[in-house]
Motif scaffolding. Structure first.
Motif, PDB file in Angstrom:
ATOM      1  N   SER A   1       0.829  -1.201   0.000  1.00  0.00           N
ATOM      2  CA  SER A   1       0.000   0.000   0.000  1.00  0.00           C
ATOM      3  C   SER A   1       0.868   1.258   0.000  1.00  0.00           C
ATOM      4  O   SER A   1       0.720   2.142  -0.858  1.00  0.00           O
ATOM      5  N   GLU A   2       1.790   1.326   0.934  1.00  0.00           N
ATOM      6  CA  GLU A   2       2.669   2.494   1.024  1.00  0.00           C
ATOM      7  C   GLU A   2       3.606   2.569  -0.174  1.00  0.00           C
ATOM      8  O   GLU A   2       3.879   3.660  -0.690  1.00  0.00           O
ATOM      9  N   ALA A   3       4.089   1.424  -0.628  1.00  0.00           N
ATOM     10  CA  ALA A   3       5.000   1.411  -1.774  1.00  0.00           C
ATOM     11  C   ALA A   3       4.315   1.941  -3.031  1.00  0.00           C
ATOM     12  O   ALA A   3       4.918   2.680  -3.820  1.00  0.00           O
ATOM     13  N   THR A   4       3.055   1.594  -3.220  1.00  0.00           N
ATOM     14  CA  THR A   4       2.313   2.061  -4.398  1.00  0.00           C
ATOM     15  C   THR A   4       2.154   3.565  -4.373  1.00  0.00           C
ATOM     16  O   THR A   4       2.342   4.247  -5.389  1.00  0.00           O
TER      17      THR A   4
ATOM     18  N   GLU B   1      -0.567   8.338 -12.542  1.00  0.00           N
ATOM     19  CA  GLU B   1      -1.977   7.946 -12.547  1.00  0.00           C
ATOM     20  C   GLU B   1      -2.149   6.434 -12.482  1.00  0.00           C
ATOM     21  O   GLU B   1      -3.070   5.924 -11.845  1.00  0.00           O
ATOM     22  N   HIS B   2      -1.261   5.715 -13.160  1.00  0.00           N
ATOM     23  CA  HIS B   2      -1.324   4.255 -13.121  1.00  0.00           C
ATOM     24  C   HIS B   2      -1.202   3.749 -11.686  1.00  0.00           C
ATOM     25  O   HIS B   2      -1.988   2.902 -11.238  1.00  0.00           O
ATOM     26  N   PHE B   3      -0.217   4.260 -10.962  1.00  0.00           N
ATOM     27  CA  PHE B   3      -0.022   3.808  -9.580  1.00  0.00           C
ATOM     28  C   PHE B   3      -1.168   4.276  -8.681  1.00  0.00           C
ATOM     29  O   PHE B   3      -1.567   3.554  -7.753  1.00  0.00           O
TER      30      PHE B   3
ATOM     31  N   ILE C   1      -6.001   2.987  -5.492  1.00  0.00           N
ATOM     32  CA  ILE C   1      -7.437   3.121  -5.227  1.00  0.00           C
ATOM     33  C   ILE C   1      -8.130   1.769  -5.343  1.00  0.00           C
ATOM     34  O   ILE C   1      -8.991   1.414  -4.535  1.00  0.00           O
ATOM     35  N   ARG C   2      -7.749   1.000  -6.355  1.00  0.00           N
ATOM     36  CA  ARG C   2      -8.409  -0.272  -6.621  1.00  0.00           C
ATOM     37  C   ARG C   2      -8.134  -1.311  -5.546  1.00  0.00           C
ATOM     38  O   ARG C   2      -9.019  -2.100  -5.190  1.00  0.00           O
ATOM     39  N   ARG C   3      -6.920  -1.294  -4.978  1.00  0.00           N
ATOM     40  CA  ARG C   3      -6.530  -2.411  -4.116  1.00  0.00           C
ATOM     41  C   ARG C   3      -6.329  -2.063  -2.643  1.00  0.00           C
ATOM     42  O   ARG C   3      -6.531  -2.916  -1.780  1.00  0.00           O
TER      43      ARG C   3
ATOM     44  N   GLU D   1     -10.221   7.551   3.583  1.00  0.00           N
ATOM     45  CA  GLU D   1      -9.381   8.751   3.611  1.00  0.00           C
ATOM     46  C   GLU D   1      -8.291   8.681   2.540  1.00  0.00           C
ATOM     47  O   GLU D   1      -8.000   9.674   1.870  1.00  0.00           O
ATOM     48  N   GLY D   2      -7.713   7.497   2.393  1.00  0.00           N
ATOM     49  CA  GLY D   2      -6.679   7.328   1.378  1.00  0.00           C
ATOM     50  C   GLY D   2      -7.225   7.495  -0.026  1.00  0.00           C
ATOM     51  O   GLY D   2      -6.548   8.029  -0.907  1.00  0.00           O
TER      52      GLY D   2
END
Length: 240
Positions: free
Chosen positions: A66-69, A86-88, A93-95, A100-101
């Motif tokens: 999560s943080e790495a993305t 935008e890809h990342f 968002i998807r995973r 809040e994130g």
């Protein structure tokens, strides 16, 4: 003798290289995460992307992902690589995103689109796409702490869109197509912007030579001065 020695050295180099590559597999998640962060810190995003891919493929359920993305999204944005950012963000968002994130990631997507428009007159579609994203963000997060920044970007985008639509309308007029000009001047006017108070952005001389200011261009002499058959038909239909 020399030939045997050369073959031995080449084989040694190849095996050593392969050995180093083999060592870069099947590592703990912490290893790939640290390598990725170090590469980002050094500005080597190509290596960072590779380390991120290793982390994602070898540790699909790692809490580091999560943080790495998000780190990769922000790193690509900082290096003006907005499509990759935008890809990342989409992946985040998807995973991984919490409510809040998700709000923060959606804001960053708008920011990435906005920053990808250094010359708005060259990408009418991206302006419309970004404004649509702004509308969606305002509907989903009406009390967002990012709203002042979103409003600022929206205002600049609406100004750019208004100027671009007017330039296209003037081009249609020069081509003898009044209906096309009227259509662009009627595109969803924003009531809170007064067109007569809008000051066009200064265009550097080396761009102005080729792009013009919207009212005329260096290539005006190439545009036919006679009206086309279509525009003549348009005028006739308007007078009936």
């Amino acid at each position: 003798m020399i030939r045997t020695w050369l073959v031995t050295m080449v084989a040694l180099v190849l095996f050593t290289g392969c050995g180093k590559e083999l060592e870069e597999y099947n590592k703990p998640a912490e290893y790939w995460y640290e390598k990725m962060v170090t590469a980002v810190s050094n500005g080597n995003l190509e290596k960072a992307d590779n380390y991120f891919s290793s982390l994602q493929s070898e540790h699909i359920s790692s809490p580091f992902l999560s943080e790495a993305t998000m780190i990769m999204a922000q790193a690509h944005m900082a290096h003006d690589e907005y499509l990759l950012a935008e890809h990342f963000l989409d992946e985040y968002i998807r995973r991984y995103a919490t409510p809040e994130g998700r709000e923060y990631a959606e804001f960053l997507k708008i920011k990435a689109k906005f920053l990808a428009l250094p010359n708005p007159g060259r990408d009418q579609g991206l302006i419309d796409e970004t404004l649509a994203s702004v509308t969606g963000f305002k509907a989903n997060y009406p009390y967002s702490t990012y709203m002042p920044l979103v409003h600022t970007m929206e205002t600049q985008l609406q100004l750019a869109k208004g100027v671009l639509d007017e330039q296209i309308a003037q081009l249609y007029e020069r081509l003898g197509k009044p209906k096309g000009a009227a259509a662009y001047r009627a595109i969803a006017p924003v009531t809170w912007i007064k067109s007569e108070e809008v000051v066009n952005a200064d265009i550097p001389w080396y761009r102005a030579m080729f792009e013009g200011d919207g009212s005329s261009s260096w290539y005006d002499f190439m545009i036919p001065q006679t009206r086309s058959v279509v525009s003549m038909d348009d005028n006739l239909s308007e007078t009936k």
